[in-house]
Design an enzyme around this catalytic site. Structure first.
Site, PDB file in Angstrom:
ATOM      1  N   HIS A 196     -11.793  -0.800   6.110  1.00 43.83           N
ATOM      2  CA  HIS A 196     -10.346  -0.964   6.044  1.00 43.83           C
ATOM      3  C   HIS A 196      -9.639  -0.221   7.180  1.00 43.83           C
ATOM      4  CE1 HIS A 196      -6.530  -0.419   3.272  1.00 43.83           C
ATOM      5  NE2 HIS A 196      -6.226  -0.761   4.498  1.00 43.83           N
ATOM      6  N   HIS A 206      -5.106   0.701  10.625  1.00 47.15           N
ATOM      7  CA  HIS A 206      -6.378   0.002  10.769  1.00 47.15           C
ATOM      8  C   HIS A 206      -6.849   0.153  12.211  1.00 47.15           C
ATOM      9  CE1 HIS A 206      -4.189  -2.740   7.657  1.00 47.15           C
ATOM     10  NE2 HIS A 206      -4.605  -1.626   7.095  1.00 47.15           N
ATOM     11  N   GLU A 260       0.804  -1.222   0.000  1.00 47.65           N
ATOM     12  CA  GLU A 260       0.000   0.000   0.000  1.00 47.65           C
ATOM     13  C   GLU A 260       0.842   1.280   0.000  1.00 47.65           C
ATOM     14  OE1 GLU A 260      -4.232  -0.450   1.673  1.00 47.65           O
ATOM     15  OE2 GLU A 260      -2.889  -0.935   3.339  1.00 47.65           O
ATOM     16  N   HIS A 312      -0.903   5.532   7.805  1.00 49.94           N
ATOM     17  CA  HIS A 312      -2.039   4.695   7.382  1.00 49.94           C
ATOM     18  C   HIS A 312      -2.198   3.584   8.402  1.00 49.94           C
ATOM     19  CE1 HIS A 312      -4.753   2.036   5.428  1.00 49.94           C
ATOM     20  NE2 HIS A 312      -3.840   1.090   5.348  1.00 49.94           N
TER      21      HIS A 312
HETATM   22 MN    MN Z   1      -4.195  -0.989   5.030  1.00 50.08          MN
END
Ligand code: MN
Length: 259
Positions: free
Chosen positions: A190, A120, A99, A118
């Protein structure tokens, strides 16, 4: 099959180094990025997954990001340099994050952004699923969230059978567009992506985005509530922004086991 294909077991990819190297990044910046990885793991924003990057201090069209590994284990030697297309400069055969396109495309779209997280982080995920309830600042510490964080709907680009991951420049650009000029973008089913004008500020924003999600979920259970107004989010943000170092220094000592 070449090695450019996905290594499903590690959720990473092996890519040839195709970006051009230039001046080496500041070693202190690399050390702080490694530390940021371990802080975000310790503060439970990142687990075995998620990542934090920083824009290269000498090449604004390059960024630094760990190789494909658990953030809590990252050291200075694990930091890899990429161009904005997600091509590695010095992976030297090491697997890289699938990613990484999140980072390159946001740096491309947002010259003001110097660092990106980024994650979760679990309390935020439900707000990316809600259709009619905006994720918004409910506490002065998280004024940077504003009055309605955007939600990135991956189906608008990838259809309804994707793995929800941002695995291409096209998807990264779509996420950057959804973020717009805001600080937090939710990713349905996500996680979320949070930006800052410095590495320390991005880390602060990521940690307090998770805090805000817990608080907002709690108050929604209790009853009707009064969130921050738009004016309050802007004013609180300016004040709290001056306090980022205090938090960073505490989190740093905690990672080192000194508090
Ligand atoms: Mn991710």
């Amino acid at each position: 099959m070449s090695h450019s294909h996905i290594d499903a077991a590690q959720v990473g990819a092996n890519v040839a180094d195709s970006a051009t190297a230039g001046a080496t990044a500041d070693p202190d910046l690399i050390a702080d990025l490694a530390l940021a990885n371990r802080i975000l793991f310790q503060e439970r924003v990142l687990d075995a997954f998620g990542h934090v990057s920083v824009r290269h201090d000498k090449h604004p069209d390059h960024f630094l990001l760990a190789r494909n590994m658990a953030p809590g284990l990252v050291t200075d030697h694990d930091i890899v340099e990429f161009d904005l297309d997600g091509n590695a400069v010095n992976a030297n055969g090491r697997s890289v994050y699938l990613e990484r396109f999140i980072h390159g495309e946001i740096y491309r779209a947002r010259p003001d952004v110097m660092s990106i997280v980024h994650s979760h982080s679990p309390a935020v995920v439900p707000f990316g699923l809600l259709r009619h309830t905006p994720f918004r600042a409910v506490c002065h510490m998280s004024g940077f969230i504003g009055i309605c964080a955007p939600i990135f709907e991956i189906r608008t680009i990838a259809g309804d059978s994707s793995d929800l991951l941002i695995t291409s420049n096209e998807l990264g650009a779509g996420l950057a567009k959804a973020l717009g000029d805001q600080t937090v973008v939710l990713m349905r089913g996500h996680g979320s992506t949070v930006v800052g004008t410095s590495l320390k500020q991005a880390v602060f924003h990521a940690i307090y985005t998770e805090v805000n999600a817990k608080l907002q979920a709690e108050v929604m259970r209790l009853g009707e509530y009064t969130p921050l107004s738009e004016g309050e989010t802007k004013t609180a943000r300016k004040t709290i922004d001056t306090q980022v170092d205090r938090a960073w220094n505490l989190w740093k000592l905690r990672v080192k086991g000194e508090v």
